[in-house]
Design a protein around this motif. Structure first.
Motif, PDB file in Angstrom:
ATOM      1  N   ALA A 168      60.743  56.865  12.280  1.00 37.02           N
ATOM      2  CA  ALA A 168      60.211  55.503  12.215  1.00 37.02           C
ATOM      3  C   ALA A 168      59.337  55.270  10.994  1.00 37.02           C
ATOM      4  O   ALA A 168      59.036  54.109  10.674  1.00 37.02           O
ATOM      5  N   GLN A 170      60.234  55.485   8.117  1.00 31.78           N
ATOM      6  CA  GLN A 170      61.112  54.905   7.101  1.00 31.78           C
ATOM      7  C   GLN A 170      61.313  53.407   7.306  1.00 31.78           C
ATOM      8  O   GLN A 170      61.997  52.762   6.522  1.00 31.78           O
ATOM      9  N   TRP A 171      60.681  52.841   8.335  1.00 30.33           N
ATOM     10  CA  TRP A 171      60.922  51.442   8.668  1.00 30.33           C
ATOM     11  C   TRP A 171      59.697  50.614   8.307  1.00 30.33           C
ATOM     12  O   TRP A 171      58.656  50.716   8.938  1.00 30.33           O
ATOM     13  N   SER A 172      59.817  49.789   7.322  1.00 29.70           N
ATOM     14  CA  SER A 172      58.725  48.871   6.979  1.00 29.70           C
ATOM     15  C   SER A 172      58.999  47.459   7.486  1.00 29.70           C
ATOM     16  O   SER A 172      58.100  46.616   7.499  1.00 29.70           O
ATOM     17  N   GLU A 174      61.589  45.052  10.488  1.00 24.99           N
ATOM     18  CA  GLU A 174      62.410  45.126  11.691  1.00 24.99           C
ATOM     19  C   GLU A 174      63.867  45.405  11.343  1.00 24.99           C
ATOM     20  O   GLU A 174      64.570  46.125  12.055  1.00 24.99           O
ATOM     21  N   ASP A 176      64.956  47.254   8.933  1.00 25.22           N
ATOM     22  CA  ASP A 176      65.098  48.695   8.688  1.00 25.22           C
ATOM     23  C   ASP A 176      65.367  49.425  10.001  1.00 25.22           C
ATOM     24  O   ASP A 176      66.211  50.322  10.080  1.00 25.22           O
ATOM     25  N   MET A 177      64.625  49.033  11.015  1.00 24.22           N
ATOM     26  CA  MET A 177      64.798  49.656  12.330  1.00 24.22           C
ATOM     27  C   MET A 177      66.196  49.407  12.876  1.00 24.22           C
ATOM     28  O   MET A 177      66.867  50.328  13.350  1.00 24.22           O
ATOM     29  N   ALA A 180      68.816  51.520  11.151  1.00 21.47           N
ATOM     30  CA  ALA A 180      68.742  52.945  11.486  1.00 21.47           C
ATOM     31  C   ALA A 180      69.290  53.219  12.887  1.00 21.47           C
ATOM     32  O   ALA A 180      70.062  54.167  13.093  1.00 21.47           O
ATOM     33  N   PHE A 230      55.466  52.454  12.151  1.00 22.34           N
ATOM     34  CA  PHE A 230      56.270  51.265  12.404  1.00 22.34           C
ATOM     35  C   PHE A 230      55.502  50.265  13.262  1.00 22.34           C
ATOM     36  O   PHE A 230      55.600  49.055  13.065  1.00 22.34           O
TER      37      PHE A 230
END
Length: 294
Positions: A168, A170-172, A174, A176-177, A180, A230
């Protein structure tokens, strides 16, 4: 099967029943109260509700009364029934003229239990219900020390769970989430990359199996590392994701499937609102605040 003269056959409150057979004995003692219309389909609905409650609360009690479960298969094997009907419909259709469906059910249940008693009964233990330690009080378990998370993941993998790891940090955003999770779980191309779509697609994975046709094993484990990062970037989405997972895990449990979520946070004081009507709790080794300090 106990009889009315058996001292163990006493009327009691349903909340005092210890298992499904204890409940069935209460129904046998007072069928008019439980089944006023004498319908075995009504009884079947009661028992399915009982099993749903077991799943919601992650109670590992054996249950033989699904429409295609052990009791139905026993009926077909021992009574030469070849149709695809469940036990309730089978018994109602084949009740002798001098009996009633409810009486016939309890007569057959007695035969079934006497034959089952002749077979060795496996011991109930944690090993028989793998992963239940992460489903008893919550479907989402928090970890502060990554070492403990890794140990938990290893134990679940050793029990044949499929583990999907998500980073998480790596997620800046929503989006990105969504990208992934969609990639990790092989969501279909039509995945809408929003929380409603996540709810739908994760429900398919949890309740019916993955889109990628991978081996299911004992169940599915989703692990999130650095989830606090996140959460700081997208607090609402971080909360809703856990709520979706918990709700889908509960629904999967009703279908006798397992979905577990393990969440790592660098913040030992992180808190989440209840998810799926259940709290987000720290793991047993870090449950005390003092165990997450230093």
């Amino acid at each position: 099967m106990p009889t009315d003269d058996d001292p163990q056959s006493t009327v009691k409150h349903w909340q005092d029943c210890t298992d499904v057979y204890d409940l069935l004995e209460q129904i046998r003692l007072r069928p008019g109260m439980w089944l006023p219309d004498g319908s075995l389909l009504h009884l079947q609905s009661i028992l399915i509700g009982y099993q749903a409650a077991l799943g919601v609360h992650s109670i590992g009690e054996p249950f033989d009364f699904w429409p295609d479960g052990h009791f139905t298969r026993w009926l077909r094997e021992h009574h030469g029934i070849s149709s695809s009907l469940g036990w309730a419909a089978e018994i109602e259709r084949n009740t002798p003229d001098d009996s009633t469906p409810v009486e016939e059910f309890f007569r057959l249940l007695g035969d079934y239990r006497r034959q089952a008693a002749l077979k060795p009964t496996p011991t109930t233990s944690m090993s028989r219900f793998p992963g239940i330690e992460y489903m008893g009080n919550t479907f989402v378990t928090l970890f502060w020390r990554q070492r403990l998370l890794n140990q938990a993941v290893q134990r679940l993998e050793d029990r044949d769970f499929r583990v999907v790891r998500l980073a998480a940090d790596q997620w800046s955003t929503e989006q990105d989430m969504h990208r992934a999770i969609a990639a990790a779980l092989q969501f279909p191309d039509y995945y809408g990359q929003n929380l409603d779509a996540l709810n739908d697609c994760l429900g398919d994975v949890a309740c019916y199996g993955g889109y990628d046709d991978s081996a299911e094993g004992a169940g599915l484990v989703l692990t999130f590392t650095d989830y606090d990062r996140f959460t700081a970037a997208c607090p609402r989405a971080a909360q809703v994701i856990l709520d979706i997972i918990a709700d889908r895990a509960r629904r999967a449990a009703v279908l006798q499937r397992r979905l577990i979520c393990l969440v790592h946070s660098n913040d030992p004081d992180i808190r989440f609102d209840p998810v799926g009507a259940m709290p987000v709790m720290w793991n047993s080794d870090e449950w005390l605040d003092a165990n997450r300090q230093g």
